[in-house]
Design a protein around this motif. Structure first.
Motif, PDB file in Angstrom:
ATOM      1  N   HIS A  30       0.830  -1.133  -0.072  1.00  0.00           N
ATOM      2  CA  HIS A  30      -0.141  -0.176   0.066  1.00  0.00           C
ATOM      3  C   HIS A  30       0.862   1.182   0.139  1.00  0.00           C
ATOM      4  CE1 HIS A  30      -3.190   2.578   0.721  1.00  0.00           C
ATOM      5  NE2 HIS A  30      -2.782   3.074   2.065  1.00  0.00           N
ATOM      6  N   MET A  31       0.566   2.221  -0.722  1.00  0.00           N
ATOM      7  CA  MET A  31       1.251   3.549  -0.980  1.00  0.00           C
ATOM      8  C   MET A  31       2.576   3.443  -1.699  1.00  0.00           C
ATOM      9  SD  MET A  31      -0.969   5.752   0.961  1.00  0.00           S
ATOM     10  CE  MET A  31      -0.063   7.058   1.774  1.00  0.00           C
ATOM     11  N   HIS A  32       2.870   2.222  -2.160  1.00  0.00           N
ATOM     12  CA  HIS A  32       4.102   2.455  -2.971  1.00  0.00           C
ATOM     13  C   HIS A  32       4.023   2.516  -4.307  1.00  0.00           C
ATOM     14  CE1 HIS A  32       5.996   1.036   1.235  1.00  0.00           C
ATOM     15  NE2 HIS A  32       5.955   2.243   1.025  1.00  0.00           N
ATOM     16  N   VAL A  33       5.180   2.462  -4.949  1.00  0.00           N
ATOM     17  CA  VAL A  33       5.138   2.481  -6.583  1.00  0.00           C
ATOM     18  C   VAL A  33       4.768   1.168  -7.172  1.00  0.00           C
ATOM     19  CG1 VAL A  33       6.544   2.893  -8.401  1.00  0.00           C
ATOM     20  CG2 VAL A  33       6.955   4.223  -6.579  1.00  0.00           C
ATOM     21  N   SER A  34       3.763   1.253  -8.259  1.00  0.00           N
ATOM     22  CA  SER A  34       3.340  -0.133  -8.902  1.00  0.00           C
ATOM     23  C   SER A  34       4.656  -0.845  -9.317  1.00  0.00           C
ATOM     24  CB  SER A  34       2.398   0.618  -9.848  1.00  0.00           C
ATOM     25  OG  SER A  34       1.101   0.882  -9.160  1.00  0.00           O
ATOM     26  N   ARG A  53       9.911  -8.108  -4.512  1.00  0.00           N
ATOM     27  CA  ARG A  53      10.730  -7.070  -3.491  1.00  0.00           C
ATOM     28  C   ARG A  53       9.556  -6.198  -2.589  1.00  0.00           C
ATOM     29  NH1 ARG A  53      13.905  -2.447  -6.396  1.00  0.00           N
ATOM     30  NH2 ARG A  53      14.705  -4.160  -7.509  1.00  0.00           N
ATOM     31  N   SER A  54       8.410  -5.957  -3.234  1.00  0.00           N
ATOM     32  CA  SER A  54       7.275  -5.309  -2.546  1.00  0.00           C
ATOM     33  C   SER A  54       6.540  -6.263  -1.761  1.00  0.00           C
ATOM     34  CB  SER A  54       6.515  -4.431  -3.553  1.00  0.00           C
ATOM     35  OG  SER A  54       5.712  -3.646  -2.664  1.00  0.00           O
ATOM     36  N   LEU A  55       6.217  -7.385  -2.281  1.00  0.00           N
ATOM     37  CA  LEU A  55       5.295  -8.368  -1.525  1.00  0.00           C
ATOM     38  C   LEU A  55       5.650  -9.433  -0.974  1.00  0.00           C
ATOM     39  CD1 LEU A  55       1.914  -7.899  -3.590  1.00  0.00           C
ATOM     40  CD2 LEU A  55       2.511  -6.724  -1.461  1.00  0.00           C
ATOM     41  N   PRO A  82       7.431   6.750  -3.904  1.00  0.00           N
ATOM     42  CA  PRO A  82       8.327   6.125  -3.640  1.00  0.00           C
ATOM     43  C   PRO A  82       8.655   6.493  -2.104  1.00  0.00           C
ATOM     44  CG  PRO A  82       9.055   8.043  -4.783  1.00  0.00           C
ATOM     45  CD  PRO A  82       7.609   7.878  -4.823  1.00  0.00           C
ATOM     46  N   ARG A  83       9.573   5.417  -1.439  1.00  0.00           N
ATOM     47  CA  ARG A  83       9.818   5.802  -0.042  1.00  0.00           C
ATOM     48  C   ARG A  83      10.700   7.103   0.066  1.00  0.00           C
ATOM     49  NH1 ARG A  83       9.421  -0.349   1.934  1.00  0.00           N
ATOM     50  NH2 ARG A  83       8.644  -0.813  -0.213  1.00  0.00           N
ATOM     51  N   ALA A  99      12.483   3.265 -12.554  1.00  0.00           N
ATOM     52  CA  ALA A  99      13.349   4.244 -12.129  1.00  0.00           C
ATOM     53  C   ALA A  99      13.186   4.798 -10.653  1.00  0.00           C
ATOM     54  CB  ALA A  99      13.323   5.520 -12.702  1.00  0.00           C
ATOM     55  N   LEU A 100      11.998   4.885 -10.315  1.00  0.00           N
ATOM     56  CA  LEU A 100      11.502   5.061  -8.804  1.00  0.00           C
ATOM     57  C   LEU A 100      11.824   3.809  -7.863  1.00  0.00           C
ATOM     58  CD1 LEU A 100       8.048   7.018  -9.238  1.00  0.00           C
ATOM     59  CD2 LEU A 100      10.163   7.863  -8.776  1.00  0.00           C
ATOM     60  N   HIS A 101      11.533   2.586  -8.536  1.00  0.00           N
ATOM     61  CA  HIS A 101      12.027   1.640  -7.656  1.00  0.00           C
ATOM     62  C   HIS A 101      13.567   1.499  -7.637  1.00  0.00           C
ATOM     63  CE1 HIS A 101       8.386  -0.842  -7.065  1.00  0.00           C
ATOM     64  NE2 HIS A 101       8.021  -0.508  -8.361  1.00  0.00           N
ATOM     65  N   ASN A 102      14.356   1.631  -8.224  1.00  0.00           N
ATOM     66  CA  ASN A 102      15.648   1.815  -8.344  1.00  0.00           C
ATOM     67  C   ASN A 102      16.312   2.752  -7.471  1.00  0.00           C
ATOM     68  OD1 ASN A 102      15.877  -0.409 -10.147  1.00  0.00           O
ATOM     69  ND2 ASN A 102      16.337   0.988 -11.965  1.00  0.00           N
ATOM     70  N   ALA A 103      15.573   3.821  -7.532  1.00  0.00           N
ATOM     71  CA  ALA A 103      15.922   5.197  -6.402  1.00  0.00           C
ATOM     72  C   ALA A 103      15.684   4.551  -5.114  1.00  0.00           C
ATOM     73  CB  ALA A 103      15.300   6.300  -6.854  1.00  0.00           C
ATOM     74  N   ASP A 104      14.658   3.851  -5.058  1.00  0.00           N
ATOM     75  CA  ASP A 104      14.315   3.173  -3.452  1.00  0.00           C
ATOM     76  C   ASP A 104      15.464   2.395  -3.154  1.00  0.00           C
ATOM     77  OD1 ASP A 104      12.141   4.930  -2.669  1.00  0.00           O
ATOM     78  OD2 ASP A 104      10.632   3.204  -3.370  1.00  0.00           O
ATOM     79  N   ALA A 105      15.856   1.668  -4.120  1.00  0.00           N
ATOM     80  CA  ALA A 105      16.688   0.746  -3.730  1.00  0.00           C
ATOM     81  C   ALA A 105      18.351   1.409  -3.345  1.00  0.00           C
ATOM     82  CB  ALA A 105      16.965  -0.452  -4.790  1.00  0.00           C
ATOM     83  N   ALA A 106      18.342   2.240  -3.905  1.00  0.00           N
ATOM     84  CA  ALA A 106      19.704   3.045  -3.687  1.00  0.00           C
ATOM     85  C   ALA A 106      19.885   3.657  -2.499  1.00  0.00           C
ATOM     86  CB  ALA A 106      19.920   4.042  -5.014  1.00  0.00           C
ATOM     87  N   GLY A 107      18.805   3.842  -1.595  1.00  0.00           N
ATOM     88  CA  GLY A 107      18.916   4.433  -0.257  1.00  0.00           C
ATOM     89  C   GLY A 107      19.350   5.820  -0.339  1.00  0.00           C
ATOM     90  N   LEU A 108      18.597   6.765  -0.744  1.00  0.00           N
ATOM     91  CA  LEU A 108      18.925   8.066  -0.966  1.00  0.00           C
ATOM     92  C   LEU A 108      18.228   8.957   0.265  1.00  0.00           C
ATOM     93  CD1 LEU A 108      18.343   8.407  -4.966  1.00  0.00           C
ATOM     94  CD2 LEU A 108      20.354   7.932  -3.805  1.00  0.00           C
TER      95      LEU A 108
END
Ligand code: TXA
Ligand code: MG
Length: 348
Positions: free
Chosen positions: A154-158, A167-169, A244-245, A310-319
């Motif tokens: 919930h509330m995260h990128v599709s 990764r999400s579920l 994204p987070r 790209a948003l998933h990758n940005a989340d994974a990069a811990g920014l």
């Protein structure tokens, strides 16, 4: 019974000619009341049998989604759709004939057979016939509509790939059908046919221009910052819904993008998503070194296709923060502009 911590089973399936054995495995999970993530042409969906309340309720648990938030019923065409609504009017028929199967969800008055768990207690139901051969094959094998939101927490990128779903579920879905990346990469357009005038509730993969060629009076009002009425009408319109987070800063287009970098703290891990050559060039000369940089296509459809990944990758990069270059204020960019505004909206 799956133990907590199990990874989901991921089954590869050909996107164009789905392997009947893979579809049968998925059907069996659904028939047993379980959840299956499956590809559609927009994003991956998290499916359950749509006419079984207990199954549908499992979707909410798996996503951590509050109940009362309506789900789309995925059908194999107009005949199945018309059994799920109180009346299938001329507008619905016109739109379905032109755009189904495809990335368009029609909100119509519900029939009594549709459970409250699907509609969130509303008098209407959202229906869509997906174009993806795997999604269609699964609905046909099941012989009933598939209730499915996007297969993300919930509330995260599709999710636009099976890896995003896992990764999400992870532990919350029994089986993931993996047919590669989704063609559109952005969700369906949602059109309300219940109110006095037809109205777009969510911009998406079917363009406004295409819809207006069939329904010239279709209303689209981009959501105002605090449009509580619109949110009540379609809870998916909540501003933070597609975020994204990572904290997102929406920056000016082109060379002025670099100004956003000057406002960042001196310490931290920062990233950027740009699309224009000017913004890209400006980044080389300004501000802190970026830990993450993605240059997306300058064509709106291609940009939409790649944005969520790209948003998933940005989340994974811990920014600590992600700068995103604004996109043109043109009709072709409507769905992207909507998602970016939501991504940048700070949590209250
Ligand atoms: O492309 C898509 O639409 C994907 C794929 C899996 O089909 N599905 C998807 O589902 O994005 P979800 O649940 O993430 O978003 C569904 C949207 C939400 O904004 C929800 O509020 C709206 O559709 N919706 C569904 N039923 C509705 C109804 N009866 N009235 C108003 N809005 C409705
Ligand atoms: Mg969603």
């Amino acid at each position: 019974m799956r133990a907590a911590g199990d990874a989901p089973k991921v089954v590869s399936v050909d996107a164009l000619r789905p392997d009947p054995e893979a579809i049968e495995q998925a059907r069996l999970v659904l028939a047993g009341g379980g959840l299956v993530a499956f590809p559609t042409e927009t994003v991956y969906g998290l499916g359950a049998r749509g006419l079984h309340s207990a199954d549908v309720e499992r979707i909410f648990v798996a996503k951590g989604r509050p109940t009362g938030h309506p789900l789309i019923l995925h059908v194999d065409g107009e005949a199945m759709a018309s059994d799920l609504c109180a009346f299938w009017n001329e507008r619905a028929s016109l739109l379905a004939r032109k755009f189904w199967p495809g990335p368009l969800t029609l909100v119509v008055p519900r029939a009594a057979c549709v459970p409250d768990a699907v509609t969130g207690g509303l008098d209407s139901v959202g229906l869509r016939a997906p174009k993806h051969p795997v999604a269609l094959a699964l609905i046909r094998a099941l012989g009933e509509p598939l209730a499915a939101p996007s297969a993300n927490a919930h509330m995260h990128v599709s999710p636009t790939t099976a890896a995003h779903v896992v990764r999400s579920l992870g532990t919350n879905v029994a089986l993931v059908l993996d047919a590669g990346a989704c063609a559109h990469g952005i969700e369906s357009t949602v059109v309300d046919l219940v109110g006095p005038e037809p109205r777009v509730l969510r911009a998406g993969a079917t363009s406004l221009e295409a819809l207006r060629s069939v329904l010239p009076d279709l209303v689209y009002e981009p959501l105002a910052e605090s449009d509580a009425t619109a949110v009540r009408r379609s809870p998916g319109l909540a501003l933070r819904h597609y975020a994204p987070r990572t904290r997102v800063v929406l920056a000016a287009r082109g060379p002025n993008l670099a100004e956003a970098l000057r406002d960042l703290p001196t310490e931290g891990r920062f990233g950027a998503i740009v699309w224009s050559a000017e913004a890209h060039a400006g980044l080389q000369h300004a501000g802190p070194t970026l830990s993450f940089l993605t240059v997306l296509p300058s064509d709106a459809v291609a940009y939409a296709h790649d944005l969520f990944a790209a948003l998933h990758n940005a989340d994974a990069a811990g920014l600590d923060a992600l700068i995103i270059e604004s996109v043109p204020d043109a009709p072709a960019w409507w769905a992207v502009r909507d998602r970016l505004r939501r991504a940048a909206h700070a949590e209250d």
